[in-house]
Design an enzyme around this catalytic site. Sequence first.
Site, mmCIF file in Angstrom:
data_model
loop_
_atom_site.group_PDB
_atom_site.id
_atom_site.type_symbol
_atom_site.label_atom_id
_atom_site.label_comp_id
_atom_site.label_asym_id
_atom_site.label_seq_id
_atom_site.Cartn_x
_atom_site.Cartn_y
_atom_site.Cartn_z
ATOM 1 N N LEU A 49 -9.102 -7.854 -11.973
ATOM 2 C CA LEU A 49 -9.225 -7.850 -10.509
ATOM 3 C C LEU A 49 -7.817 -7.825 -9.926
ATOM 4 C CD1 LEU A 49 -10.611 -8.260 -7.743
ATOM 5 C CD2 LEU A 49 -10.625 -10.731 -8.221
ATOM 6 N N SER B 233 -2.072 -0.338 -2.208
ATOM 7 C CA SER B 233 -0.720 0.086 -1.836
ATOM 8 C C SER B 233 0.297 -0.465 -2.827
ATOM 9 C CB SER B 233 -0.426 -0.445 -0.421
ATOM 10 O OG SER B 233 0.861 -0.083 0.015
ATOM 11 N N GLY B 234 1.503 0.107 -2.785
ATOM 12 C CA GLY B 234 2.685 -0.448 -3.440
ATOM 13 C C GLY B 234 2.486 -1.024 -4.834
ATOM 14 N N ILE B 235 2.883 -2.281 -4.972
ATOM 15 C CA ILE B 235 2.870 -2.941 -6.284
ATOM 16 C C ILE B 235 1.433 -3.087 -6.812
ATOM 17 C CG2 ILE B 235 3.378 -5.141 -7.452
ATOM 18 C CD1 ILE B 235 5.858 -5.390 -5.573
ATOM 19 N N ASP C 125 -10.839 -9.483 2.842
ATOM 20 C CA ASP C 125 -9.674 -10.187 3.396
ATOM 21 C C ASP C 125 -9.507 -11.445 2.554
ATOM 22 O OD1 ASP C 125 -7.890 -11.778 4.741
ATOM 23 O OD2 ASP C 125 -8.803 -11.505 6.709
ATOM 24 N N SER D 32 8.007 -13.876 -4.990
ATOM 25 C CA SER D 32 9.153 -13.030 -4.618
ATOM 26 C C SER D 32 10.422 -13.812 -4.912
ATOM 27 C CB SER D 32 9.104 -12.712 -3.120
ATOM 28 O OG SER D 32 10.340 -12.171 -2.695
ATOM 29 N N TYR E 278 7.833 -16.186 5.188
ATOM 30 C CA TYR E 278 7.622 -15.470 3.919
ATOM 31 C C TYR E 278 8.196 -16.274 2.743
ATOM 32 C CZ TYR E 278 7.633 -11.463 0.679
ATOM 33 O OH TYR E 278 7.434 -10.622 -0.394
ATOM 34 N N LYS F 106 6.116 -17.828 -0.401
ATOM 35 C CA LYS F 106 6.362 -17.401 -1.778
ATOM 36 C C LYS F 106 6.836 -18.560 -2.658
ATOM 37 C CE LYS F 106 5.118 -13.116 -1.365
ATOM 38 N NZ LYS F 106 3.919 -12.632 -2.067
HETATM 39 P P1 NAP Z 1 2.355 -3.312 0.402
HETATM 40 O O1 NAP Z 1 2.663 -1.958 -0.102
HETATM 41 O O2 NAP Z 1 2.399 -3.580 1.861
HETATM 42 O O3 NAP Z 1 0.940 -3.758 -0.202
HETATM 43 C C1 NAP Z 1 0.314 -4.939 0.168
HETATM 44 C C2 NAP Z 1 -1.174 -4.690 0.198
HETATM 45 O O4 NAP Z 1 -1.838 -5.931 0.510
HETATM 46 C C3 NAP Z 1 -1.584 -3.684 1.292
HETATM 47 O O5 NAP Z 1 -2.476 -2.720 0.778
HETATM 48 C C4 NAP Z 1 -2.268 -4.568 2.303
HETATM 49 O O6 NAP Z 1 -3.298 -3.914 3.024
HETATM 50 C C5 NAP Z 1 -2.865 -5.637 1.418
HETATM 51 N N1 NAP Z 1 -3.256 -6.799 2.194
HETATM 52 C C6 NAP Z 1 -2.589 -7.343 3.258
HETATM 53 N N2 NAP Z 1 -3.272 -8.380 3.747
HETATM 54 C C7 NAP Z 1 -4.395 -8.492 2.997
HETATM 55 C C8 NAP Z 1 -5.497 -9.366 3.038
HETATM 56 N N3 NAP Z 1 -5.587 -10.347 3.951
HETATM 57 N N4 NAP Z 1 -6.483 -9.207 2.128
HETATM 58 C C9 NAP Z 1 -6.403 -8.225 1.204
HETATM 59 N N5 NAP Z 1 -5.384 -7.355 1.114
HETATM 60 C C10 NAP Z 1 -4.383 -7.495 2.007
HETATM 61 O O7 NAP Z 1 3.357 -4.373 -0.228
HETATM 62 P P2 NAP Z 1 4.028 -4.485 -1.702
HETATM 63 O O8 NAP Z 1 5.474 -4.311 -1.510
HETATM 64 O O9 NAP Z 1 3.270 -3.665 -2.682
HETATM 65 O O10 NAP Z 1 3.784 -6.030 -1.969
HETATM 66 C C11 NAP Z 1 2.849 -6.509 -2.934
HETATM 67 C C12 NAP Z 1 3.165 -7.962 -3.210
HETATM 68 O O11 NAP Z 1 4.470 -8.058 -3.785
HETATM 69 C C13 NAP Z 1 3.198 -8.836 -1.951
HETATM 70 O O12 NAP Z 1 2.670 -10.115 -2.253
HETATM 71 C C14 NAP Z 1 4.689 -8.933 -1.647
HETATM 72 O O13 NAP Z 1 4.977 -10.090 -0.900
HETATM 73 C C15 NAP Z 1 5.249 -8.959 -3.039
HETATM 74 N N6 NAP Z 1 6.651 -8.568 -3.150
HETATM 75 C C16 NAP Z 1 7.078 -7.369 -2.686
HETATM 76 C C17 NAP Z 1 8.436 -7.037 -2.797
HETATM 77 C C18 NAP Z 1 8.970 -5.722 -2.312
HETATM 78 O O14 NAP Z 1 10.207 -5.595 -2.261
HETATM 79 N N7 NAP Z 1 8.150 -4.755 -1.991
HETATM 80 C C19 NAP Z 1 9.332 -7.943 -3.370
HETATM 81 C C20 NAP Z 1 8.856 -9.167 -3.827
HETATM 82 C C21 NAP Z 1 7.511 -9.471 -3.709
HETATM 83 P P3 NAP Z 1 -2.966 -3.266 4.456
HETATM 84 O O15 NAP Z 1 -2.003 -2.161 4.172
HETATM 85 O O16 NAP Z 1 -4.284 -2.826 4.966
HETATM 86 O O17 NAP Z 1 -2.352 -4.389 5.277
#
Ligand code: NAP
Length: 234
Positions: A13, A19-21, A73, A154, A167, A171
């Site tokens: 799961l 998106s993204g990661i 959500d 993070s 944030y 984290k």
């Molecule tokens: P991302 O591309 O914005 O992906 C985050 C995903 O989470 C989006 O699809 C978003 O959906 C979804 N989401 C947001 N709120 C939600 C909710 N209440 N219920 C279910 N899904 C929800 O970000 P990412 O960079 O891949 O980040 C993934 C994780 O890695 C996050 O926890 C982030 O804090 C962490 N992280 C990221 C980085 C970085 O540099 N990118 C670094 C360290 C840690 P919507 O698009 O519809 O809002």
Amino acid sequence: MASQLRLRSALALVTGAGSGIGRAVSMRLAGEGAAVAACDLDGAAARETVQLLGGPGSKEGAPRGAHTAFQADVSEAGAVRRLLEQVQACFSRPPSVVVSCAGITCDGFLLHMSEDDWDKVIAVNLKSIFLVTQAAAQALVSSSCPGSIINISSIVGKVGNMGQTNYAASKAGVIGLTQTAARELGRYGIRCNTVLPGFIATPMTQKVPQKVIDKFTELIPMGHLGNPDGGLFM
Ligand code: NAP
């Protein structure tokens, strides 16, 4: 081939899978043989991820137990409970791998941060980790199944970052929650780990002003942001 299919009996799961990661994690797990339950707030984005996973489960009308998209959500307790019920109904077992990637930012300096921006970030980034970890662990314990729970924190949770008190706090909370869950759940064969990524090129970091990105890039020994699939972003 053996390492490619080392997860062939796993059900994973992934939250934030649209998106993204979360999407990159879903693709990697599917590539190693796991069936993936891809969950996102944006159901269409989760379905897109499932399309990208390949294999029979990616098609419309996928057979029971193939890769499947779920909308939820994860900051809301009822939604998380229903998500776990739906996943178990679909796959006839609880997920043995759970990767919580859902996350948001609502940046602003402490002196001006609204209570609403604080609450939103804590709810999505920290409360969701409590809800998903608890629901997944309850499902695994009641089925006497081992499992692995991975919560994405993070580096900001460890060292802080300007404009991100909400944030960083969320984290840091993920680290403490996961370390404690690991101590409590080890006796049931459930491993809990947290990953602290640095700066990764995703839609989340696309919102960060270029001058801030440039500043952080200078601190990265490789001189590039990371790529969600593990390669280098040039
Ligand atoms: P991302 O591309 O914005 O992906 C985050 C995903 O989470 C989006 O699809 C978003 O959906 C979804 N989401 C947001 N709120 C939600 C909710 N209440 N219920 C279910 N899904 C929800 O970000 P990412 O960079 O891949 O980040 C993934 C994780 O890695 C996050 O926890 C982030 O804090 C962490 N992280 C990221 C980085 C970085 O540099 N990118 C670094 C360290 C840690 P919507 O698009 O519809 O809002």
